[in-house]
Design a protein around this motif. Structure first.
Motif, PDB file in Angstrom:
ATOM      1  N   PHE A  54       0.843  -1.208   0.000  1.00  0.00           N
ATOM      2  CA  PHE A  54       0.000   0.000   0.000  1.00  0.00           C
ATOM      3  C   PHE A  54       0.867   1.243   0.000  1.00  0.00           C
ATOM      4  O   PHE A  54       1.869   1.311   0.717  1.00  0.00           O
ATOM      5  CB  PHE A  54      -0.940  -0.007   1.206  1.00  0.00           C
ATOM      6  CG  PHE A  54      -2.009  -1.045   1.092  1.00  0.00           C
ATOM      7  CD1 PHE A  54      -3.048  -0.878   0.189  1.00  0.00           C
ATOM      8  CD2 PHE A  54      -1.967  -2.202   1.848  1.00  0.00           C
ATOM      9  CE1 PHE A  54      -4.035  -1.844   0.050  1.00  0.00           C
ATOM     10  CE2 PHE A  54      -2.947  -3.181   1.716  1.00  0.00           C
ATOM     11  CZ  PHE A  54      -3.982  -2.996   0.814  1.00  0.00           C
ATOM     12  N   PRO A  62       0.035   4.904   0.579  1.00  0.00           N
ATOM     13  CA  PRO A  62      -0.829   6.051   0.904  1.00  0.00           C
ATOM     14  C   PRO A  62      -0.151   7.369   0.530  1.00  0.00           C
ATOM     15  O   PRO A  62       1.003   7.586   0.869  1.00  0.00           O
ATOM     16  CB  PRO A  62      -1.033   5.927   2.411  1.00  0.00           C
ATOM     17  CG  PRO A  62       0.090   5.075   2.902  1.00  0.00           C
ATOM     18  CD  PRO A  62       0.461   4.165   1.777  1.00  0.00           C
ATOM     19  N   LEU A 119       0.257  10.700   1.353  1.00  0.00           N
ATOM     20  CA  LEU A 119       0.084  11.705   2.403  1.00  0.00           C
ATOM     21  C   LEU A 119       0.727  13.017   1.965  1.00  0.00           C
ATOM     22  O   LEU A 119       0.180  14.089   2.203  1.00  0.00           O
ATOM     23  CB  LEU A 119       0.693  11.202   3.708  1.00  0.00           C
ATOM     24  CG  LEU A 119       0.144   9.843   4.187  1.00  0.00           C
ATOM     25  CD1 LEU A 119       0.840   9.369   5.446  1.00  0.00           C
ATOM     26  CD2 LEU A 119      -1.368   9.915   4.406  1.00  0.00           C
ATOM     27  N   GLN A 140      -6.565  -2.713  -2.583  1.00  0.00           N
ATOM     28  CA  GLN A 140      -7.253  -1.940  -1.537  1.00  0.00           C
ATOM     29  C   GLN A 140      -8.692  -2.407  -1.336  1.00  0.00           C
ATOM     30  O   GLN A 140      -9.379  -2.771  -2.285  1.00  0.00           O
ATOM     31  CB  GLN A 140      -7.223  -0.449  -1.904  1.00  0.00           C
ATOM     32  CG  GLN A 140      -7.740   0.487  -0.821  1.00  0.00           C
ATOM     33  CD  GLN A 140      -7.021   0.354   0.519  1.00  0.00           C
ATOM     34  OE1 GLN A 140      -7.375  -0.501   1.341  1.00  0.00           O
ATOM     35  NE2 GLN A 140      -6.008   1.180   0.736  1.00  0.00           N
TER      36      GLN A 140
HETATM   37  C1  LIG Z   1      -3.629   2.208   3.437  1.00  0.00           C
HETATM   38  O1  LIG Z   1      -4.455   1.091   3.218  1.00  0.00           O
HETATM   39  C2  LIG Z   1      -4.162  -0.032   4.034  1.00  0.00           C
HETATM   40  C3  LIG Z   1      -5.091  -1.173   3.637  1.00  0.00           C
HETATM   41  O2  LIG Z   1      -6.433  -0.784   3.721  1.00  0.00           O
HETATM   42  C4  LIG Z   1      -4.306   0.337   5.490  1.00  0.00           C
HETATM   43  O3  LIG Z   1      -3.952  -0.760   6.301  1.00  0.00           O
HETATM   44  C5  LIG Z   1      -3.425   1.524   5.819  1.00  0.00           C
HETATM   45  O4  LIG Z   1      -3.642   1.944   7.140  1.00  0.00           O
HETATM   46  C6  LIG Z   1      -3.716   2.674   4.867  1.00  0.00           C
HETATM   47  N1  LIG Z   1      -2.784   3.749   5.135  1.00  0.00           N
HETATM   48  C7  LIG Z   1      -3.189   4.988   5.425  1.00  0.00           C
HETATM   49  C8  LIG Z   1      -2.126   5.963   5.782  1.00  0.00           C
HETATM   50  O5  LIG Z   1      -4.373   5.315   5.381  1.00  0.00           O
END
Ligand SMILES: *[C@@H]1O[C@H](CO)[C@@H](O)[C@H](O)[C@H]1NC(C)=O
Ligand SMILES: *[C@@H]1O[C@H](CO)[C@@H](O)[C@H](O)[C@H]1NC(C)=O
Ligand SMILES: [Cu+2]
Length: 142
Positions: free
Chosen positions: A81, A83, A85, A110
């Motif tokens: 993953f 993300p 940010l 996802q």
């Molecule tokens: C990104 O997605 C994964 C899987 O759903 C999750 O575990 C993770 O916390 C997410 N990261 C953020 C920063 O939202």
């Protein structure tokens, strides 16, 4: 003879190119471009520009979505993953070096496969029998 086979061995490396793919342009669940051809030694650089996606290999048909952790091989891949940010952060790239000429099909893992089933799909070296157009249908219907 020896010289020309040496040349042939060196040529692919010398001509290796990088192919840039963006993930999540316009906040969409898309890869841009959706497909590419590439030679052994070329690199694919996936840059994640929105949301929280992965690029993960999966099967062409059948249980396409979600792609499994680690991806489907042989020679598959899984970015994990990514993300977004801080958009533009150089960490938001995943580089895959092409090691075979086989077709590879990828999606995003996802949300239990909802991105995958919405058609978030990418093909490396698709063939006449295994096209991206057919793969996206397989994903949506999986
Ligand atoms: C990104 O997605 C994964 C899987 O759903 C999750 O575990 C993770 O916390 C997410 N990261 C953020 C920063 O939202
Ligand atoms: C994102 O989705 C919107 C709405 O469907 C569409 O107009 C736009 O062209 C899409 N952008 C990309 C990069 O696919
Ligand atoms: Cu996604």
């Amino acid at each position: 003879m020896r010289f020309s086979s040496l040349l042939l061995a060196l040529l692919p490396a010398a001509l290796a190119v990088n192919i840039a793919i963006q993930v999540g342009v316009d906040d969409n669940l898309t890869f841009t471009p959706v497909q590419t051809t590439a030679n052994i030694g070329d690199t694919l650089t996936f840059t994640f520009v929105s949301k929280n996606h992965s690029v993960t290999t999966t099967t062409f048909s059948g249980h396409v979505c979600p792609p499994p952790n680690g991806g489907v091989g042989p020679n598959g891949w899984d970015s994990g993953f990514m993300p977004v940010l801080n958009p533009g952060d150089p960490e938001l790239t995943f580089v895959y070096t092409v090691v075979d000429t086989a077709p590879h099909f990828a999606s995003c893992k996802q949300d239990g496969g909802t991105h995958c089933r919405s058609g978030m799909t990418f093909a490396l070296n698709p063939t006449a029998d295994m096209t991206w157009d057919e793969f996206i249908i397989n994903a949506i219907e999986s």
